[in-house]
Write an enzyme that holds these catalytic residues in place. Structure first.
Site, PDB file in Angstrom:
ATOM      1  N   TYR A   5     -27.199 -24.323 -22.544  1.00  0.00           N
ATOM      2  CA  TYR A   5     -27.563 -23.297 -23.530  1.00  0.00           C
ATOM      3  C   TYR A   5     -28.960 -23.523 -24.100  1.00  0.00           C
ATOM      4  CZ  TYR A   5     -22.541 -22.122 -23.789  1.00  0.00           C
ATOM      5  OH  TYR A   5     -21.242 -21.745 -23.509  1.00  0.00           O
ATOM      6  N   LYS A  65     -21.250 -29.393 -23.336  1.00  0.00           N
ATOM      7  CA  LYS A  65     -20.823 -29.328 -21.932  1.00  0.00           C
ATOM      8  C   LYS A  65     -21.904 -29.871 -21.012  1.00  0.00           C
ATOM      9  CE  LYS A  65     -18.866 -24.831 -23.125  1.00  0.00           C
ATOM     10  NZ  LYS A  65     -19.835 -24.535 -24.216  1.00  0.00           N
ATOM     11  N   HIS A  70     -19.090 -28.069 -17.402  1.00  0.00           N
ATOM     12  CA  HIS A  70     -19.279 -26.636 -17.659  1.00  0.00           C
ATOM     13  C   HIS A  70     -18.758 -25.738 -16.537  1.00  0.00           C
ATOM     14  CE1 HIS A  70     -22.149 -23.836 -20.086  1.00  0.00           C
ATOM     15  NE2 HIS A  70     -21.026 -23.234 -19.783  1.00  0.00           N
TER      16      HIS A  70
END
Length: 273
Positions: A49, A74, A107
């Site tokens: 992210y 993650k 992830h």
């Protein structure tokens, strides 16, 4: 009072969390600060992210004690090899400004980078060494999840789940092992807002269809939901789901909306259930 899931060993997971996908920079910082001010005590981020630093800074700058925040991050699939699992997790901890996270997930399936057994064993070692309190996976279909359980004590599978997409097979595997589903995209990227069934139920409770959807998810046993929004008012209303309860009949009506409608299906993704 916000419901929680308590796992073996005493780990407590708030059933409603704040997701941070596609929130960057100041937006990520502001979103997490608002979420914590509203009452969220579960924050979800990821290496992929590109916002771990902002998420960590927001937690540090808030009036909420770090020990009160359940923090998830993650691993990128490209960090699935044992040495990269440890190296990248240590970097995530530095970026987040914490000594450990509460939950570390893989992830996406990543066997093109490392054997599943290697990744799971490396993640388990991080629990033993205190870098994370628990581990899990994300975007694993049920057969792959069942195989992952052969190698590691997982607590969750974070997958797309909302009224239009049931995850029965994944839920069954998790129940067998005492784990829980973490539902991302829980409001189907806003599609639930105008659903006639959800709107009818919402009117009966004087709430919104989005609030009904989130209530449905957290009212399900063994389910955690992590809605994402950068809008302060939506962050607040998404959390305002504890003042009403859905009946068994309403829960069943929402469950019947399932039509296998998947929003996240990358070309290189797994074979879904």
């Amino acid at each position: 009072m916000e419901p929680t899931i308590t796992l073996d060993g005493g780990l407590t997971v708030p059933k409603l969390g704040y997701g941070t996908w596609r929130l960057w920079g100041q937006d990520a910082y502001d979103g997490v600060r608002t979420a914590l001010d509203v009452g969220y005590r579960h924050v979800d981020t990821a290496q992929g992210y590109d916002n771990e630093a902002e998420v960590g800074r927001a937690i540090a700058d808030s009036d909420v004690d770090r020990d009160e925040v359940f923090l998830t991050t993650k691993l990128k699939p490209s960090n699935a090899a044992a040495a990269d699992v440890r190296r990248s997790t240590e970097q995530s901890l530095r970026d987040l400004g914490v000594d450990r996270v509460d939950l570390l997930l893989l992830h996406w399936p990543a066997e093109d980078h490392a054997p599943l057994e290697e990744t799971m064993q490396a993640m388990t070692a991080l629990v033993e060494d205190g870098l994370t309190r628990a581990i899990g996976v994300s975007n694993f279909p049920s057969a792959m999840l069942r195989r992952a359980y052969e190698f590691a004590p997982l607590v969750t599978d974070q997958v797309e789940h909302h009224p239009y997409l049931a995850v029965d097979a994944i839920e069954e595997v998790l129940r067998e092992h005492g784990g829980f589903v973490t539902a991302y995209s829980p409001i189907a990227r806003g599609e639930v807002a105008d659903d006639p069934t959800l709107t009818e139920i919402a009117d009966a409770h004087d709430v919104t269809a989005t609030q009904v959807t989130l209530r449905w998810l957290i009212q399900k046993p063994g389910t955690v939901a992590i809605p994402k929004s950068g809008n302060p008012e939506r962050i607040r209303t998404n959390f305002d789901v504890f003042g009403f309860e859905l009946s068994d009949e309403e829960m069943a009506r929402i469950r019947a909306l399932d039509r296998g409608h998947r929003l996240v299906a990358p070309a290189d993704g797994p074979d879904w259930d």
